[in-house]
Scaffold this active site. Structure first.
Site, PDB file in Angstrom:
ATOM      1  N   LYS A  84      48.771 -15.271  34.274  1.00  0.00           N
ATOM      2  CA  LYS A  84      48.048 -15.813  35.435  1.00  0.00           C
ATOM      3  C   LYS A  84      48.823 -16.986  36.015  1.00  0.00           C
ATOM      4  O   LYS A  84      49.245 -17.888  35.280  1.00  0.00           O
ATOM      5  CB  LYS A  84      46.667 -16.299  35.003  1.00  0.00           C
ATOM      6  CG  LYS A  84      45.563 -15.297  35.280  1.00  0.00           C
ATOM      7  CD  LYS A  84      44.268 -15.819  34.745  1.00  0.00           C
ATOM      8  CE  LYS A  84      43.227 -15.923  35.818  1.00  0.00           C
ATOM      9  NZ  LYS A  84      41.929 -16.368  35.272  1.00  0.00           N
TER      10      LYS A  84
HETATM   11  O1  G3P Z   1      37.516 -15.952  36.667  1.00  0.00           O
HETATM   12  C1  G3P Z   1      37.579 -17.262  37.127  1.00  0.00           C
HETATM   13  C2  G3P Z   1      36.568 -18.072  36.433  1.00  0.00           C
HETATM   14  O2  G3P Z   1      36.955 -18.310  35.135  1.00  0.00           O
HETATM   15  C3  G3P Z   1      36.151 -19.290  37.146  1.00  0.00           C
HETATM   16  O3  G3P Z   1      34.798 -19.252  37.099  1.00  0.00           O
HETATM   17  O4  G3P Z   1      32.546 -20.157  37.202  1.00  0.00           O
HETATM   18  O5  G3P Z   1      34.506 -21.674  36.719  1.00  0.00           O
HETATM   19  O6  G3P Z   1      34.163 -20.734  39.001  1.00  0.00           O
HETATM   20  P1  G3P Z   1      33.960 -20.534  37.522  1.00  0.00           P
END
Ligand code: G3P
Length: 223
Positions: A84
């Protein structure tokens, strides 16, 4: 649409993969940091051994050369690792260098169609629009997913769209309708997706009817 688990928690992955529905795992530095005392390499290797599919591990470097070095190291750990990389000028430079070496990348922190298009042109295998974080700032995260899918289809770009930062089951449904290739979901969302109160009531009623008719106690399947 395939479903990936968005977690670095090995126990969650162990449970999730038992259902036979998990096609891969995505992690990020915040998710890894949440796992107290975890050794990054050991955790990623364990996840790779549990999952029959891509496992995304993120670089932390900021300049292209260091990103490439870090990515090569990550990719050497297991054959199913996808690196990533945040979408920045350096990230694009690193992604295109890695594509020439056949190292798979997932370009992350995507918040616009232009960023997704550039990622695809740089040779990314995956691009991850962050739906929930756009919703958080009052923009429609899922329409970004739909727009990227439409543009990639129109120009037959092979990069797969990973709907990320999904926070609830409706996000997952909307990602499927928008044509995302993959939805990456937290473990909690995966468990929410399987449950329906009418399924639980139906199981209970079947068992009660059976018991009334035949006087046998059967085990109640459940959560
Ligand atoms: O897949 C991306 C994720 O890990 C971020 O999620 O909920 O931190 O925006 P969030």
């Amino acid at each position: 649409m395939r479903i990936f688990l968005d977690t670095a928690n090995v126990e969650e992955i162990r449970h999730g993969t038992r259902w036979g529905v998990i096609g891969g795992v995505t992690t990020n530095p915040s998710l890894v940091a949440k796992e107290e005392g975890a050794d990054f390499k050991q955790a990623i290797l364990e996840i790779c051994s549990l999952v029959d599919g891509p496992v995304c591990a993120e670089v932390l470097s900021g300049d292209a050369d260091s990103m490439v070095d870090e990515a090569r190291e990550l990719a050497s750990w297991a054959p199913n690792i996808v690196v990533k990389i945040p979408i920045t000028p350096s990230g694009l430079e690193a992604a295109s260098a890695l594509a020439r070496d056949n190292i798979k990348t997932n370009l992350t922190l995507c918040f616009s169609v232009n960023q997704a298009l550039l990622s695809a042109l740089a040779g990314a295998s995956y691009v991850s629009p962050f739906v929930g974080r756009l919703d958080d700032v009052g923009q429609d995260g899922m329409s970004l997913v739909a727009d990227i899918v439409e543009v990639f289809r129109r120009y037959q770009l092979p990069t797969q769209v990973v709907a990320a930062s999904l926070r609830h089951p409706m996000h997952c449904l909307a990602a499927a309708k928008a044509g995302a290739h993959i939805a990456t979901v937290p473990y909690k969302v995966l468990t929410q997706m399987v449950h329906h109160p009418l399924t639980d009531v139906g199981i209970q009623r079947f068992a009660e009817d059976w018991q009334k008719a035949f006087g046998l106690t059967v085990g109640l399947a459940g959560s």
